[in-house]
Design a protein around this motif. Structure first.
Motif, PDB file in Angstrom:
ATOM      1  N   ALA A 251       9.998  -7.342   1.652  1.00  0.00           N
ATOM      2  CA  ALA A 251       9.222  -7.086   2.867  1.00  0.00           C
ATOM      3  C   ALA A 251       9.706  -5.861   3.629  1.00  0.00           C
ATOM      4  N   GLU A 252      11.008  -5.722   3.799  1.00  0.00           N
ATOM      5  CA  GLU A 252      11.531  -4.604   4.587  1.00  0.00           C
ATOM      6  C   GLU A 252      11.401  -3.272   3.859  1.00  0.00           C
ATOM      7  N   ILE A 253      11.103  -3.325   2.565  1.00  0.00           N
ATOM      8  CA  ILE A 253      10.804  -2.109   1.813  1.00  0.00           C
ATOM      9  C   ILE A 253       9.371  -1.667   2.075  1.00  0.00           C
TER      10      ILE A 253
ATOM     11  N   ASP B 293       6.589  -2.216   8.426  1.00  0.00           N
ATOM     12  CA  ASP B 293       7.044  -1.244   9.424  1.00  0.00           C
ATOM     13  C   ASP B 293       8.560  -1.210   9.607  1.00  0.00           C
ATOM     14  N   ARG B 294       9.254  -2.159   9.016  1.00  0.00           N
ATOM     15  CA  ARG B 294      10.715  -2.166   9.081  1.00  0.00           C
ATOM     16  C   ARG B 294      11.341  -1.214   8.061  1.00  0.00           C
ATOM     17  N   SER B 295      10.520  -0.662   7.181  1.00  0.00           N
ATOM     18  CA  SER B 295      11.050   0.151   6.079  1.00  0.00           C
ATOM     19  C   SER B 295      11.817   1.381   6.570  1.00  0.00           C
ATOM     20  N   MET B 296      11.475   1.886   7.751  1.00  0.00           N
ATOM     21  CA  MET B 296      12.131   3.088   8.266  1.00  0.00           C
ATOM     22  C   MET B 296      13.434   2.777   8.998  1.00  0.00           C
ATOM     23  N   THR B 297      13.648   1.512   9.352  1.00  0.00           N
ATOM     24  CA  THR B 297      14.826   1.168  10.154  1.00  0.00           C
ATOM     25  C   THR B 297      15.793   0.209   9.455  1.00  0.00           C
ATOM     26  N   SER B 298      15.373  -0.396   8.338  1.00  0.00           N
ATOM     27  CA  SER B 298      16.232  -1.366   7.660  1.00  0.00           C
ATOM     28  C   SER B 298      17.542  -0.730   7.220  1.00  0.00           C
TER      29      SER B 298
ATOM     30  N   LEU C 174       6.402 -10.618   4.613  1.00  0.00           N
ATOM     31  CA  LEU C 174       5.751  -9.503   5.298  1.00  0.00           C
ATOM     32  C   LEU C 174       5.402  -9.827   6.741  1.00  0.00           C
ATOM     33  N   ASN C 175       5.565  -8.847   7.603  1.00  0.00           N
ATOM     34  CA  ASN C 175       5.072  -8.979   8.968  1.00  0.00           C
ATOM     35  C   ASN C 175       3.546  -9.094   8.972  1.00  0.00           C
ATOM     36  N   ASN C 176       3.014  -9.564  10.082  1.00  0.00           N
ATOM     37  CA  ASN C 176       1.563  -9.719  10.221  1.00  0.00           C
ATOM     38  C   ASN C 176       0.937  -8.336  10.467  1.00  0.00           C
ATOM     39  N   PRO C 177       0.114  -7.834   9.547  1.00  0.00           N
ATOM     40  CA  PRO C 177      -0.410  -6.469   9.693  1.00  0.00           C
ATOM     41  C   PRO C 177      -1.479  -6.320  10.776  1.00  0.00           C
ATOM     42  N   LEU C 178      -1.994  -7.442  11.269  1.00  0.00           N
ATOM     43  CA  LEU C 178      -3.012  -7.389  12.322  1.00  0.00           C
ATOM     44  C   LEU C 178      -2.396  -7.496  13.713  1.00  0.00           C
ATOM     45  N   THR C 179      -1.522  -8.471  13.915  1.00  0.00           N
ATOM     46  CA  THR C 179      -0.973  -8.737  15.247  1.00  0.00           C
ATOM     47  C   THR C 179       0.324  -7.985  15.526  1.00  0.00           C
ATOM     48  N   GLY C 180       1.011  -7.577  14.461  1.00  0.00           N
ATOM     49  CA  GLY C 180       2.319  -6.959  14.637  1.00  0.00           C
ATOM     50  C   GLY C 180       3.441  -7.969  14.718  1.00  0.00           C
ATOM     51  N   GLY C 181       3.109  -9.254  14.621  1.00  0.00           N
ATOM     52  CA  GLY C 181       4.121 -10.300  14.620  1.00  0.00           C
ATOM     53  C   GLY C 181       4.805 -10.411  13.273  1.00  0.00           C
ATOM     54  N   ASP C 182       5.649 -11.416  13.142  1.00  0.00           N
ATOM     55  CA  ASP C 182       6.369 -11.587  11.891  1.00  0.00           C
ATOM     56  C   ASP C 182       5.571 -12.449  10.910  1.00  0.00           C
ATOM     57  N   SER C 183       6.200 -12.841   9.814  1.00  0.00           N
ATOM     58  CA  SER C 183       5.527 -13.657   8.797  1.00  0.00           C
ATOM     59  C   SER C 183       5.033 -14.985   9.353  1.00  0.00           C
TER      60      SER C 183
ATOM     61  N   ASP D 299       1.330   0.764  -0.947  1.00  0.00           N
ATOM     62  CA  ASP D 299       1.684   2.096  -1.453  1.00  0.00           C
ATOM     63  C   ASP D 299       3.200   2.269  -1.505  1.00  0.00           C
ATOM     64  N   LYS D 300       3.872   1.834  -0.440  1.00  0.00           N
ATOM     65  CA  LYS D 300       5.333   1.954  -0.402  1.00  0.00           C
ATOM     66  C   LYS D 300       5.990   1.077  -1.461  1.00  0.00           C
ATOM     67  N   LEU D 301       5.428  -0.101  -1.671  1.00  0.00           N
ATOM     68  CA  LEU D 301       5.957  -0.976  -2.712  1.00  0.00           C
ATOM     69  C   LEU D 301       5.787  -0.333  -4.088  1.00  0.00           C
ATOM     70  N   ALA D 302       4.641   0.290  -4.311  1.00  0.00           N
ATOM     71  CA  ALA D 302       4.378   0.927  -5.602  1.00  0.00           C
ATOM     72  C   ALA D 302       5.362   2.067  -5.869  1.00  0.00           C
ATOM     73  N   VAL D 303       5.607   2.886  -4.862  1.00  0.00           N
ATOM     74  CA  VAL D 303       6.573   3.974  -5.019  1.00  0.00           C
ATOM     75  C   VAL D 303       7.947   3.401  -5.343  1.00  0.00           C
ATOM     76  N   PHE D 304       8.326   2.364  -4.615  1.00  0.00           N
ATOM     77  CA  PHE D 304       9.616   1.714  -4.847  1.00  0.00           C
ATOM     78  C   PHE D 304       9.697   1.174  -6.270  1.00  0.00           C
ATOM     79  N   ALA D 305       8.684   0.403  -6.687  1.00  0.00           N
ATOM     80  CA  ALA D 305       8.711  -0.252  -7.992  1.00  0.00           C
ATOM     81  C   ALA D 305       8.732   0.756  -9.130  1.00  0.00           C
ATOM     82  N   ASN D 306       7.943   1.802  -9.019  1.00  0.00           N
ATOM     83  CA  ASN D 306       7.846   2.779 -10.101  1.00  0.00           C
ATOM     84  C   ASN D 306       9.051   3.701 -10.197  1.00  0.00           C
ATOM     85  N   ASN D 307       9.869   3.709  -9.161  1.00  0.00           N
ATOM     86  CA  ASN D 307      11.092   4.515  -9.172  1.00  0.00           C
ATOM     87  C   ASN D 307      12.357   3.673  -9.335  1.00  0.00           C
TER      88      ASN D 307
END
Length: 397
Positions: free
Chosen positions: A105-107, A110-115, A141-150, A178-186
Motif C-alpha cells: 500500500a505505501e508503495i 499517497d504515502r509513497s512519497m513519505t514512507s 490501500l487508503n480510501n481514494p475517494l475520501t482520503g481516509g485509511d483502509s 501505475d506506481k505499483l506497475a513501475v515497482f513490480a516491473n523493476n
C-alpha cells in the motif's frame, strides 16, 4: 519434565503425520513422491517463466507439506527495525520463514512519497528471493475517494467512482496502479529477472471494515473492481509477474461456499487464500482447512492460509506456550495447503502492547515453536525446493 514433554510432543507429531487413520490425513491421495501430470492455468497467459515456475511449485509443495510464513518478518520485529538479515523467526529457530509477506500500500498510494520503509521493503524482498523464498503481498490501500485509511468505509460510492472512467477517483486509483506497475516491473533479482509475487488485493472482502468490504460495495461492484484492477495491471501496464490471490476472511466453522463469496470467476483468480482469525477454535480451523484444500483440488488452484494467528499468543488470557504444535502443526498435517502465514510482530521494544503473532527471542512459546520447526510437514527456508524452476510433470498455461 520439559524434555519429556518435548519428546512426547515430537512423537505425537510424527504419528499425526504418518497415521492413515488420522482424520487430518488424506489416505486416498497419491504418495507425495509419485506425481501425476497436471495442467494449471494462470490468469495472465503472458506470465514470466519464473512466475509460471513458482505457480507450479505452489501446487506441488502441497503434496509435501506447508510453508511457514510471517508478515513483515524481514522488515522489523518485536525489538528491532530495518536490521539487515534480522528476523524474529530466525532468532528463534535459526531459519527464515519459507514465505515472506509484505504490504504494497505505501508503495502505491499517497504515502509513497513519505514512507520511510519503502527502500527497505525493496531490499528485504530481494533478499528473500535470493534465498529462494516465496513473496506474497497484501494491500491496505487508503480510501481514494475520501482520503481516509483502509478502514474508512463511510462512503458506499468508492468502487462506483473508481469504475467511472475519467472521474477524479478513477484517475487517482489508476495513478496508484501505475506506481505499483513501475515497482513490480523493476523488482528484479540478481540475474535481472523480475521477481514473482503472490498479490492479494482487496483482502478480507467478506468483512465490513474496509472501503472495499461487504458493507461498502455491492457484489457486482466488487467483482468489477477486481477484474478492472487485474486487467489494468496485466494488459495496460504489462505486469506479468503477479499470481493473483483472493483471500476471504472466515473465522467460524464454514463450508466450501464461504470461500466463494463474491467470486470474480476462475479466469481471474490464481490462488485461493484464506485469512483466519479463529483464535483457538481448532475444530473450525481444521474443518475450514479441509474445505479449502477440497476447493483447491476441484479448481486446480493452489491454496494457503494467507493470514492467521492469535494476538499475543494467549489462550483465555494466559500465555499459550504449546500454541504452535496444537494450533498450527497438527491441524495442518495431511492437508494439501501450500502455506500458513502469521500476521506481524509490531515493533514495540518497550513491550507496551501485545500486538505480535509469532514468537521472538525470549518469548515463552519459543521452545514449542522449535518443535513446529522440526515437524516434517512444516517447510521453512532451508527446506524449500527450487520454487523458481518448473516442477516436474506440471504444465502452466
Amino acid at each position: 519434565m520439559k524434555s519429556l514433554y518435548a519428546i512426547l510432543v515430537t512423537i505425537s507429531l510424527f504419528f499425526a503425520g504418518c497415521s492413515s487413520s488420522d482424520e487430518n490425513t488424506d489416505s486416498h491421495g497419491p504418495d507425495p513422491e509419485v506425481q501425476t501430470s497436471v495442467t494449471l492455468q494462470l490468469t495472465d497467459a503472458n506470465a514470466t517463466a519464473e512466475t509460471k515456475a513458482l505457480y507450479s511449485n505452489l501446487w506441488r509443495i502441497q503434496e509435501k507439506g506447508t510453508m511457514f510464513g510471517h508478515h513483515d518478518d524481514l522488515l522489523y520485529g518485536r525489538n528491532w527495525i530495518t536490521v539487515a538479515g534480522r528476523s524474529d523467526i530466525k532468532d528463534v529457530c535459526g531459519d527464515y520463514p519459507g514465505v515472506f509477506s509484505v504490504d504494497f500500500a505505501e508503495i502505491m498510494d499517497d504515502r509513497s512519497m513519505t514512507s520511510t520503509l519503502n527502500s527497505d521493503r525493496i531490499r528485504v524482498i530481494k533478499e528473500a528471493r535470493e534465498r529462494g523464498e516465496v513473496i506474497t503481498a497484501c494491500c491496505h490501500l487508503n480510501n481514494p475517494l475520501t482520503g481516509g485509511d483502509s478502514w474508512d468505509n463511510s462512503n458506499n460510492t468508492v468502487a462506483k467512482e473508481i469504475l467511472t472512467e475519467g472521474s477524479t477517483t478513477n484517475i487517482k486509483f489508476n495513478s496508484w496502479l501505475d506506481k505499483l506497475a513501475v515497482f513490480a516491473n523493476n523488482l528484479k533479482d540478481s540475474n535481472g529477472k523480475v521477481i514473482p509475487v503472490i498479490f492479494r488485493p482487496f483482502h478480507e472482502h467478506t468483512q465490513t471494515w474496509s472501503w472495499w468490504g461487504s458493507s461498502a460495495i455491492t457484489q457486482q461492484e466488487f467483482i468489477s473492481l477486481w477484474k478492472y484492477t487485474i486487467d489494468y495491471l496485466k494488459n495496460k501496464k504489462q505486469v506479468h509477474s503477479f499470481i493473483y490471490a483472493i483471500s476471504p476472511q472466515l473465522d467460524g466453522q464454514g463450508t466450501v461456499e464461504n470461500f466463494l463469496f463474491r467470486w470474480p470467476g476462475d479466469d481471474y483468480v490464481d490462488f485461493l487464500g484464506w485469512d483466519s482469525y479463529h483464535g483457538t477454535n481448532t475444530a473450525a480451523f481444521s474443518t475450514n482447512l479441509r474445505n479449502l484444500a477440497s476447493l483447491s483440488q476441484q479448481k486446480l488452484k493452489p491454496c494457503g492460509v494467507t493470514e492467521t494467528g492469535v494476538e499475543g499468543i494467549v489462550k483465555s488470557g494466559a500465555p499459550y506456550d504449546t500454541y504452535w504444535t496444537n494450533e498450527i502443526s497438527i491441524p495442518l498435517t495431511g492437508k494439501k495447503v501450500s502455506m500458513v502465514v502469521m500476521w506481524r510482530n509490531k515493533y514495540d521494544p518497550s513491550h507496551e502492547g501485545s500486538h505480535f503473532y509469532a514468537p521472538f527471542e525470549g518469548h515463552s512459546s519459543a521452545a514449542n515453536f522449535k518443535l513446529l520447526y522440526a515437524s516434517p510437514n512444516m517447510i521453512f527456508s532451508k527446506k524449500l525446493p527450487d520454487m523458481y524452476t518448473m516442477a516436474a510433470n506440471t504444465t502452466v498455461k
